[in-house]
Design an enzyme around this catalytic site. Structure first.
Site, short mmCIF file in Angstrom:
data_model
loop_
_atom_site.label_atom_id
_atom_site.label_comp_id
_atom_site.label_asym_id
_atom_site.label_seq_id
_atom_site.Cartn_x
_atom_site.Cartn_y
_atom_site.Cartn_z
N ASP A 1 -11.87 8.53 8.96
CA ASP A 1 -11.52 8.23 7.58
C ASP A 1 -12.05 6.85 7.16
OD1 ASP A 1 -10.46 8.87 5.12
OD2 ASP A 1 -8.40 8.35 5.64
N GLY B 1 0.82 -1.21 0.00
CA GLY B 1 0.00 0.00 0.00
C GLY B 1 0.85 1.25 0.00
N THR C 1 -1.36 8.56 1.42
CA THR C 1 -0.96 9.95 1.61
C THR C 1 0.04 10.05 2.77
OG1 THR C 1 -3.36 10.10 1.56
CG2 THR C 1 -2.14 12.15 1.34
N PHE C 2 -0.07 9.13 3.71
CA PHE C 2 0.70 9.29 4.93
C PHE C 2 1.72 8.19 5.17
CE2 PHE C 2 -3.55 11.16 5.65
CZ PHE C 2 -3.16 12.49 5.74
N SER C 3 1.68 7.14 4.35
CA SER C 3 2.57 6.03 4.64
C SER C 3 2.75 5.11 3.45
CB SER C 3 1.99 5.21 5.79
OG SER C 3 0.87 4.48 5.32
P1 ADP Z 1 -2.41 5.26 4.95
O1 ADP Z 1 -2.46 6.14 6.13
O2 ADP Z 1 -1.21 5.49 4.10
O3 ADP Z 1 -3.68 5.23 4.17
P2 ADP Z 1 -3.15 2.57 5.88
O4 ADP Z 1 -2.97 2.17 7.30
O5 ADP Z 1 -4.54 2.86 5.42
O6 ADP Z 1 -2.16 3.79 5.56
O7 ADP Z 1 -2.54 1.44 4.96
C1 ADP Z 1 -2.49 1.61 3.55
C2 ADP Z 1 -2.83 0.31 2.85
O8 ADP Z 1 -1.92 -0.72 3.25
C3 ADP Z 1 -4.21 -0.25 3.21
O9 ADP Z 1 -5.23 0.31 2.40
C4 ADP Z 1 -4.01 -1.74 2.93
O10 ADP Z 1 -4.13 -2.02 1.56
C5 ADP Z 1 -2.57 -1.97 3.36
N1 ADP Z 1 -2.55 -2.43 4.77
C6 ADP Z 1 -2.52 -1.66 5.88
N2 ADP Z 1 -2.52 -2.40 7.00
C7 ADP Z 1 -2.56 -3.69 6.60
C8 ADP Z 1 -2.60 -4.97 7.29
N3 ADP Z 1 -2.57 -5.04 8.61
N4 ADP Z 1 -2.65 -6.09 6.54
C9 ADP Z 1 -2.67 -6.02 5.20
N5 ADP Z 1 -2.63 -4.87 4.50
C10 ADP Z 1 -2.58 -3.71 5.18
MG MG Z 2 -5.56 4.46 4.57
#
Ligand code: ADP
Ligand code: MG
Length: 389
Positions: A171, A30, A33-35
């Site tokens: 969100d 993934g 915007t933030f990670s």
């Molecule tokens: P951001 O703040 O960048 O949106 P997220 O925490 O939403 O970060 O993570 C971005 C993407 O990474 C998620 O939409 C998902 O596809 C993947 N992801 C995040 N956490 C997990 C997890 N525990 N297991 C599998 N995929 C994950």
């Molecule tokens: Mg997210």
């Protein structure tokens, strides 16, 4: 593998002392915007027992929906993890907030727990159990009504415990609710914009009694309409703007967020969950496709009509004026919107189970946040309630 991704992965593995002994990065999953989030293998996973409390195995699944204490015994740690590399441009306060809230919510069913987190200089990484999931766009059109109920039960279960902790997620959208259609399990992720209820609020009219509001509205209406209303909508509004938390994703923002309510509650997440349901039932993603908040208001007003939109604005001391011809006084029923979106004629009306889903949706898309269904009430709504055989 993309060479840029490869370079980033090597940098991450090299930068953190001891990283290579603990984790093997597999791929990037993934980028937001933030990670950036990577899937990795926890190389120490079989060394620890009793690491944390959820049932974990090579294929980690969230705890059972109706968890009881017996099911909360310490178990093994997961083999696969998601490593969330938070961008260094995020403020330390924001990063700490996300990690603290995740820590508070670690026991909540349907919320992806934080295993641990590391910092090396300005870089912070959070380690979460990897949760296998599918892309929403790949499955939402094929969901049956019972599938939708199971999906939402899992989402509302998460919201129920998050809201019980008086935390606003802020969100809620498909990419932050990871769902596996084959196991019909889901987990809520991404507390990057979450906040404690009341932590950033000032009194808003919407929290006052009707009488008090009526009195105050008459004064604020006068103040705000003193500039001649322009046709269309005010692109260059000269009134001093209200400061309110507007975090979240366009299209999923609740009306009170758009009206800059200064005292937002957990009800904003229920609206966003309602938009997910509207997306599924209408088979259109994204359902709302606005470029900015004013356009978002127009989209909502087109459905609900200017009359109800005006009333919704007044709750927060806002005057909603429009001369856009497509916005009628009365708006349309959600049932009509769904029939049109799915190109169904009046001869093929909604089935009783679809109608129940729509009734539930209407409770989520209530314009007045104080009248909107809560997560707890939602779990007891006939649409989501587990039916006795
Ligand atoms: P951001 O703040 O960048 O949106 P997220 O925490 O939403 O970060 O993570 C971005 C993407 O990474 C998620 O939409 C998902 O596809 C993947 N992801 C995040 N956490 C997990 C997890 N525990 N297991 C599998 N995929 C994950
Ligand atoms: Mg997210």
């Amino acid at each position: 593998v993309d060479t840029g991704v490869q370079v980033d992965m090597e940098k991450l593995q090299g930068d953190f002392p001891g990283f290579k002994d603990n984790y093997r990065l597999i791929k990037r999953i993934g980028e937001g915007t933030f990670s950036t989030v990577y899937k990795a293998e926890d190389l120490q996973y079989d060394r620890y027992d009793n690491f944390w409390d959820h049932e974990i195995d090579a294929k980690w699944t969230p705890p059972p929906l109706r968890s009881n204490e017996a099911e909360r015994q310490p178990r093994r740690r997961p083999r696969f993890v998601a490593i969330k590399k938070i961008y260094v441009t995020s403020s330390p306060a924001r990063i700490l907030n996300e990690l603290e809230l995740l820590h508070d919510l670690r026991m909540c069913p349907s919320v992806c727990p934080l295993i641990t987190a590391f910092r090396h200089t300005d870089q912070v990484v959070a380690i979460l159990p990897y949760f296998r999931h599918a892309d929403f766009r790949a499955y939402f059109r094929d969901m049956t009504i019972p599938d939708v109920a199971i999906y939402l039960r899992s989402l509302f279960l998460a919201l129920m415990s998050v809201h019980a902790h008086r935390i606003l997620h802020r969100d809620i959208k498909p990419t932050n609710f990871l769902y596996d259609p084959t196991t019909q399990r889901g987990v809520l992720v991404d507390f990057g914009l979450a906040e404690r209820e009341g932590s950033d609020s000032k009194p808003c009219l919407c929290h006052e009694t009707r009488e008090a509001r009526k009195h105050r509205q008459s004064t604020s209406v006068w103040a705000q309409t003193s500039t001649t209303p322009q046709p269309g909508y005010p692109k260059s509004d000269t009134r001093s703007s209200r400061r309110a938390n507007r975090a979240g994703t366009r299209g999923f923002r609740a009306p009170e967020v758009l009206f800059k309510c200064t005292e937002q509650t957990t009800a904003i997440d229920i609206w966003s969950a309602g938009v997910i349901l509207l997306t599924i039932l209408s088979k259109r993603f994204p359902f709302f496709n606005s470029a900015d908040d004013v356009e978002a208001m127009i989209e909502i007003a087109t459905i609900f009509g200017s009359k109800r939109m005006k009333a919704a604005g007044l709750l927060h001391g806002c005057v909603f004026e429009t001369s856009i011809p497509t916005i009628g006084q009365q708006g349309f029923s959600i049932e009509k919107i769904i029939l049109w979106s799915t190109c169904r004629s009046d001869e093929k009306p909604l089935t009783p189970e679809e109608r129940l889903a729509v009734q539930f949706l209407e409770r989520c898309l209530e314009l007045d946040p104080s009248k909107r269904i809560t997560a707890e009430e939602a779990m007891n709504h006939e649409f989501l309630r587990v039916k006795d055989e």
